[in-house]
Design a protein around this motif. Structure first.
Motif, short mmCIF file in Angstrom:
data_model
loop_
_atom_site.label_atom_id
_atom_site.label_comp_id
_atom_site.label_asym_id
_atom_site.label_seq_id
_atom_site.Cartn_x
_atom_site.Cartn_y
_atom_site.Cartn_z
N GLY A 33 0.84 -1.19 0.00
CA GLY A 33 0.00 0.00 0.00
C GLY A 33 0.88 1.24 0.00
N VAL A 34 0.80 2.02 -1.07
CA VAL A 34 1.67 3.20 -1.20
C VAL A 34 0.95 4.41 -0.62
CG1 VAL A 34 2.92 4.68 -2.80
CG2 VAL A 34 2.83 2.21 -3.20
N THR A 35 1.52 4.95 0.46
CA THR A 35 0.83 5.99 1.23
C THR A 35 1.45 7.38 1.03
OG1 THR A 35 2.19 5.28 3.12
CG2 THR A 35 -0.05 4.43 3.00
N LYS A 36 2.26 7.55 -0.01
CA LYS A 36 3.03 8.79 -0.16
C LYS A 36 2.17 10.04 -0.29
CE LYS A 36 3.55 8.14 -5.14
NZ LYS A 36 4.36 7.56 -6.19
N TYR A 37 0.93 9.91 -0.79
CA TYR A 37 0.09 11.10 -0.98
C TYR A 37 -0.84 11.36 0.19
CZ TYR A 37 1.20 10.32 -5.93
OH TYR A 37 1.83 10.12 -7.12
N VAL A 38 -0.88 10.43 1.15
CA VAL A 38 -1.95 10.52 2.15
C VAL A 38 -1.41 10.65 3.58
CG1 VAL A 38 -3.57 9.24 0.68
CG2 VAL A 38 -2.22 8.01 2.41
N GLU A 56 6.66 3.96 0.94
CA GLU A 56 6.85 5.41 0.86
C GLU A 56 8.03 5.66 -0.07
OE1 GLU A 56 5.60 8.37 2.34
OE2 GLU A 56 3.85 7.26 3.04
N ASN A 57 8.02 6.82 -0.74
CA ASN A 57 9.10 7.09 -1.68
C ASN A 57 10.01 8.25 -1.26
OD1 ASN A 57 7.34 9.18 -2.15
ND2 ASN A 57 7.66 9.19 -4.36
N ARG A 58 9.79 8.75 -0.05
CA ARG A 58 10.69 9.80 0.46
C ARG A 58 11.05 9.50 1.91
NH1 ARG A 58 10.57 15.10 -1.97
NH2 ARG A 58 11.13 15.75 0.13
N PHE A 77 10.72 0.90 1.03
CA PHE A 77 11.15 2.15 0.42
C PHE A 77 11.12 1.96 -1.09
CE2 PHE A 77 13.58 5.65 -1.04
CZ PHE A 77 13.22 6.67 -0.16
N ILE A 78 10.27 2.75 -1.79
CA ILE A 78 10.03 2.46 -3.20
C ILE A 78 10.55 3.52 -4.15
CG2 ILE A 78 7.96 1.08 -2.72
CD1 ILE A 78 6.32 3.57 -3.59
N GLY A 79 11.14 4.60 -3.64
CA GLY A 79 11.52 5.68 -4.56
C GLY A 79 13.01 5.79 -4.74
N LEU A 156 13.58 -8.23 -8.77
CA LEU A 156 13.74 -7.08 -9.65
C LEU A 156 12.47 -6.22 -9.60
CD1 LEU A 156 15.26 -8.76 -12.85
CD2 LEU A 156 16.44 -7.89 -10.82
N MET A 157 12.67 -4.92 -9.83
CA MET A 157 11.54 -3.99 -9.81
C MET A 157 11.60 -3.12 -11.06
SD MET A 157 11.09 -0.45 -9.28
CE MET A 157 10.16 0.76 -8.33
N THR A 158 10.43 -2.77 -11.59
CA THR A 158 10.41 -1.77 -12.66
C THR A 158 9.17 -0.89 -12.55
OG1 THR A 158 10.92 -1.43 -15.01
CG2 THR A 158 9.12 -2.96 -14.52
N MET A 159 9.27 0.29 -13.15
CA MET A 159 8.12 1.17 -13.35
C MET A 159 7.80 1.09 -14.84
SD MET A 159 8.05 3.55 -10.48
CE MET A 159 7.56 5.12 -11.17
N ALA A 160 6.58 0.74 -15.14
CA ALA A 160 6.18 0.64 -16.54
C ALA A 160 6.01 2.04 -17.13
CB ALA A 160 4.87 -0.14 -16.64
N GLY A 199 3.79 -3.32 -11.32
CA GLY A 199 2.35 -3.10 -11.34
C GLY A 199 1.96 -2.05 -10.31
N MET A 200 1.20 -1.04 -10.78
CA MET A 200 0.70 0.03 -9.93
C MET A 200 -0.82 0.11 -10.15
SD MET A 200 4.00 2.57 -10.48
CE MET A 200 3.05 4.00 -10.82
N SER A 201 -1.45 1.18 -9.65
CA SER A 201 -2.92 1.23 -9.69
C SER A 201 -3.51 0.94 -11.07
CB SER A 201 -3.41 2.60 -9.21
OG SER A 201 -3.18 2.73 -7.83
N ASN A 202 -2.89 1.48 -12.11
CA ASN A 202 -3.55 1.35 -13.42
C ASN A 202 -3.07 0.18 -14.26
OD1 ASN A 202 -1.11 2.39 -13.87
ND2 ASN A 202 -1.75 4.13 -15.14
N ILE A 215 2.85 -5.98 -5.86
CA ILE A 215 2.27 -4.88 -6.63
C ILE A 215 2.21 -3.66 -5.71
CG2 ILE A 215 1.02 -6.35 -8.26
CD1 ILE A 215 -1.50 -5.95 -6.62
N ARG A 216 2.52 -2.50 -6.26
CA ARG A 216 2.63 -1.28 -5.45
C ARG A 216 1.43 -0.38 -5.77
NH1 ARG A 216 7.23 -1.69 -8.62
NH2 ARG A 216 6.56 0.25 -9.59
N ILE A 217 0.47 -0.35 -4.84
CA ILE A 217 -0.80 0.31 -5.14
C ILE A 217 -1.02 1.53 -4.25
CG2 ILE A 217 -3.29 -0.02 -5.44
CD1 ILE A 217 -1.96 -2.02 -7.06
N GLY A 218 -1.07 2.69 -4.85
CA GLY A 218 -1.33 3.92 -4.11
C GLY A 218 -2.76 4.40 -4.31
N SER A 219 -2.97 5.15 -5.39
CA SER A 219 -4.24 5.86 -5.58
C SER A 219 -5.46 4.96 -5.53
CB SER A 219 -4.19 6.68 -6.87
OG SER A 219 -3.60 5.94 -7.90
N ALA A 220 -5.41 3.78 -6.10
CA ALA A 220 -6.59 2.91 -6.12
C ALA A 220 -6.93 2.39 -4.72
CB ALA A 220 -6.39 1.72 -7.08
#
Ligand SMILES: *Cc1c(COP(=O)(O)O)cnc(C)c1O
Length: 224
Positions: A33-38, A56-58, A77-79, A156-160, A199-202, A215-220
């Protein structure tokens, strides 16, 4: 804002569908659960809903939530991680998803008091704005990590790329999986490399169909 609980139920339904399509088991997929915005209150709500992993990314975002929630969740730590920030977060996190250079590995090794589970970030899409190793440099990089005993390469990790082109996303995730299997096949003691953080929200359903285990899910999940 909707209940995290409701969002989680919806996401779990989507995970089940993706697993069904690809012959996988939902229990093999970990939601970060990515909580960076909340707020920390919203992060606590995610824990109550049953989420165990928070990302969190910071460093400051992680620390301020850690001060309240401590080690109730497993912290990820994801960022992008600057070497000078490592010591602020190192004893608070269970996973780092963004190891992509030797200078950072050195610092993690030096500051950690126990083995840290690290994902190697790979820039599969080749977009210049994205961090991570080039795919062709990844195996050599992982071999170079052997002396750093406080680092375990778990995957391994990637951002699509930011796109709704399903085939482009699939290709990206598939390339990461192939690379993961290559490293896994080398059976390196410091790099079992069984996991795929993608994999992220979308795009998490596609990521699951292509083998994601984290899977790293924030906004959803918690909103933006
Ligand atoms: C913000 C972030 C996420 C979550 O993004 P959403 O689209 O909100 O799900 C995942 N991974 C990383 C590295 C992020 O920075």
């Amino acid at each position: 804002m909707r209940d995290v609980k409701e969002n989680l139920a919806f996401i779990q339904g989507q995970i089940a569908e993706a697993c069904e399509r690809s012959g996988r088991k939902p229990e093999d997929i970990h939601i970060v659960g990515v909580t960076k915005y909340v707020s920390v209150e919203r992060a606590a709500e995610a824990l109550e809903a049953g989420i165990r992993n928070l990302g969190e990314n910071r460093d400051d975002g992680l620390i301020s939530k850690w001060e309240v929630l401590k080690d109730k969740p497993l912290w990820h730590f994801i960022g992008t991680l600057q070497s000078r920030k490592v010591r602020n977060i190192i004893d608070k996190v269970e996973f780092i998803h963004s190891l992509d250079r030797l200078s950072l590995a050195k610092e993690i090794h030096k500051r950690a008091s126990k083995r840290v589970k690290c994902f190697i970030q790979v820039n599969v899409s080749g977009e210049e704005s994205k961090h991570g190793l080039q795919p062709e440099n990844t195996v050599e990089f992982i071999q170079q990590l052997e002396p750093f005993e406080n680092i375990e390469v778990v995957g391994l990790m990637t951002m699509a790329p930011y796109t709704d082109d399903e085939e482009a996303l699939r290709t990206c995730f598939r390339r990461l999986r192939n690379l993961k299997e290559e490293v896994e096949g080398m059976k390196l003691r410091h790099a079992p490399c069984h996991e795929l953080s993608m994999g992220m929200s979308n795009d998490f359903q596609i990521a699951i169909e292509e083998g994601a285990t984290f899977i790293r899910i924030g906004s959803a999940l918690v909103g933006e």
